[in-house]
Design a protein around this motif. Structure first.
Motif, PDB file in Angstrom:
ATOM      1  N   LEU A 167       0.823  -1.208   0.000  1.00  0.00           N
ATOM      2  CA  LEU A 167       0.000   0.000   0.000  1.00  0.00           C
ATOM      3  C   LEU A 167       0.864   1.268   0.000  1.00  0.00           C
ATOM      4  O   LEU A 167       0.533   2.261  -0.656  1.00  0.00           O
ATOM      5  N   ASP A 171     -13.119  -0.798   2.112  1.00  0.00           N
ATOM      6  CA  ASP A 171     -13.719  -0.383   3.383  1.00  0.00           C
ATOM      7  C   ASP A 171     -14.861   0.576   3.045  1.00  0.00           C
ATOM      8  O   ASP A 171     -14.623   1.727   2.656  1.00  0.00           O
ATOM      9  N   TYR A 230      -4.987  -5.683  10.872  1.00  0.00           N
ATOM     10  CA  TYR A 230      -4.973  -4.225  10.676  1.00  0.00           C
ATOM     11  C   TYR A 230      -3.638  -3.575  11.032  1.00  0.00           C
ATOM     12  O   TYR A 230      -2.816  -4.173  11.721  1.00  0.00           O
ATOM     13  N   ILE A 284      -8.516   1.987   9.702  1.00  0.00           N
ATOM     14  CA  ILE A 284      -9.342   1.552   8.563  1.00  0.00           C
ATOM     15  C   ILE A 284      -8.947   2.371   7.334  1.00  0.00           C
ATOM     16  O   ILE A 284      -8.168   3.317   7.438  1.00  0.00           O
ATOM     17  N   TYR A 311      -7.510   7.910   5.053  1.00  0.00           N
ATOM     18  CA  TYR A 311      -6.333   8.661   5.496  1.00  0.00           C
ATOM     19  C   TYR A 311      -6.400  10.075   4.926  1.00  0.00           C
ATOM     20  O   TYR A 311      -6.908  10.282   3.825  1.00  0.00           O
ATOM     21  N   GLN A 345       4.855  -0.631   3.624  1.00  0.00           N
ATOM     22  CA  GLN A 345       3.611  -0.373   4.350  1.00  0.00           C
ATOM     23  C   GLN A 345       3.448   1.120   4.654  1.00  0.00           C
ATOM     24  O   GLN A 345       4.367   1.743   5.189  1.00  0.00           O
TER      25      GLN A 345
HETATM   26  C1  G1P Z   1      -4.619  -2.083   4.776  1.00  0.00           C
HETATM   27  C2  G1P Z   1      -3.571  -1.413   5.658  1.00  0.00           C
HETATM   28  C3  G1P Z   1      -3.912  -1.659   7.135  1.00  0.00           C
HETATM   29  C4  G1P Z   1      -5.317  -1.211   7.427  1.00  0.00           C
HETATM   30  C5  G1P Z   1      -6.320  -1.887   6.466  1.00  0.00           C
HETATM   31  C6  G1P Z   1      -7.716  -1.321   6.640  1.00  0.00           C
HETATM   32  O1  G1P Z   1      -4.481  -3.482   4.902  1.00  0.00           O
HETATM   33  O2  G1P Z   1      -2.293  -1.921   5.340  1.00  0.00           O
HETATM   34  O3  G1P Z   1      -3.000  -0.955   7.941  1.00  0.00           O
HETATM   35  O4  G1P Z   1      -5.649  -1.518   8.772  1.00  0.00           O
HETATM   36  O5  G1P Z   1      -5.935  -1.677   5.097  1.00  0.00           O
HETATM   37  O6  G1P Z   1      -8.633  -1.990   5.829  1.00  0.00           O
HETATM   38  P1  G1P Z   1      -5.178  -4.523   3.881  1.00  0.00           P
HETATM   39  O7  G1P Z   1      -6.577  -4.718   4.384  1.00  0.00           O
HETATM   40  O8  G1P Z   1      -5.125  -3.906   2.530  1.00  0.00           O
HETATM   41  O9  G1P Z   1      -4.361  -5.775   3.988  1.00  0.00           O
END
Ligand code: G1P
Length: 277
Positions: free
Chosen positions: A108, A132, A171, A205, A208, A230
């Motif tokens: 990400l 999300d 998360y 979540i 940002y 990350q």
């Molecule tokens: C990403 C981020 C994580 C966050 C999450 C929320 O993870 O890296 O820090 O808490 O989104 O959905 P992913 O769900 O893409 O693995």
């Protein structure tokens, strides 16, 4: 002013295979709208009119969705179906969509870094992870709440929620001190910690607000969890030097990256529609 919103949308969506074999996960519909359209609407509601999308191979239907389909317009003109496109027409008319591709899946943080060509280095910008899906039936959308907070603190902001302790490994998790109701000054952040090592149960979540100096920090951040760059690690570095705020948002978040969350969101929006009729 925050007018640009970045949508990292290059991921494979493997949790939805085979549905996502040839279709972007961001285009999975909750009722009649694809997930990413909900995110775009939330960003518009927060004052954004430039939607900067990080795509990848196999994601062209996202670009097509946010463009006029002349054949379709012609086909449904003067029929009862015509009004079904009103929402997306308004989005296309009011917003500019810009795109770049993340060629390799490097995390990400890397996806957001790729967005620097789209959002520039002069202004803060929002980031929405479309899987999300957030709603707030009581008032302002989640991103709008964060933009309002940005106007007070002028720093990077992450949205957080309390999760059951056994779920923290899914998360980015923050540690911080509460400086006003629901607002935390972040002192530490860990991406997907082991349950026994998590600093709290306050989980980040996919919303940002980032200031453009984050790009320099990302550039100097080493790959972390799962060998990926990350954004959590970059923000943690930033928190040590400057200021990062975590905000317990008002509303509800559906994890539409999981089948359970997706079904929950579908039921929620279906019940809303039923109540209207
Ligand atoms: C990403 C981020 C994580 C966050 C999450 C929320 O993870 O890296 O820090 O808490 O989104 O959905 P992913 O769900 O893409 O693995």
């Amino acid at each position: 002013m925050i007018t640009k919103c970045l949508f990292p949308a290059a991921g494979y969506g493997t949790r939805f295979l085979p549905a996502t074999k040839a279709m972007p996960k961001e285009m999975l519909p909750i009722l009649t709208k694809p997930l990413i359209q909900y995110g775009v609407e939330e960003a518009m509601d927060a004052g954004c009119n430039v939607m900067a999308i990080i795509t990848g191979r196999g994601k062209r239907s996202i670009t097509d969705h946010f463009d006029i389909s002349y054949e379709l317009e012609h086909q449904i003109k003067d029929t009862s179906k015509d009004k079904m496109l009103d929402g997306i027409r308004e989005i296309i008319q009011k917003c500019t969509f810009t795109y770049t591709r993340q060629n390799e899946m490097k995390g990400l943080g890397d996806a957001i870094y790729k967005g620097n060509v789209l959002v520039g280095f002069s202004n803060p910008f929002a980031v929405v992870l479309a899987d999300d899906l957030c709603v707030n039936p009581e008032g302002d959308g989640v991103l709008k709440q964060m933009v309002n907070l940005y106007n007070k603190y002028k720093c990077c902001i992450v949205a957080i929620m309390e999760v059951p302790h056994e779920d923290v490994y899914k998360y980015g998790v923050i540690e911080g001190s509460e400086i006003e109701d629901g607002v935390f000054m972040v002192s530490n952040m860990v991406e997907k910690p082991d349950i026994d090592k998590a600093p709290s149960n306050l989980a980040v979540i996919g919303r940002y607000i980032l200031t453009p100096d984050i790009f320099d920090v990302i550039k100097n951040t080493k790959p972390g969890k799962n060998g990926e760059l990350q954004i959590t690690d970059a923000l943690c570095e930033h928190a040590k030097k400057g200021m990062v705020i975590a905000y317990k948002f008002k509303g509800k978040r559906f994890d539409c990256g999981s089948v359970e969350g997706f079904v929950e969101a579908t039921n929620y929006f279906y019940n809303l529609e039923q109540a209207k009729n």
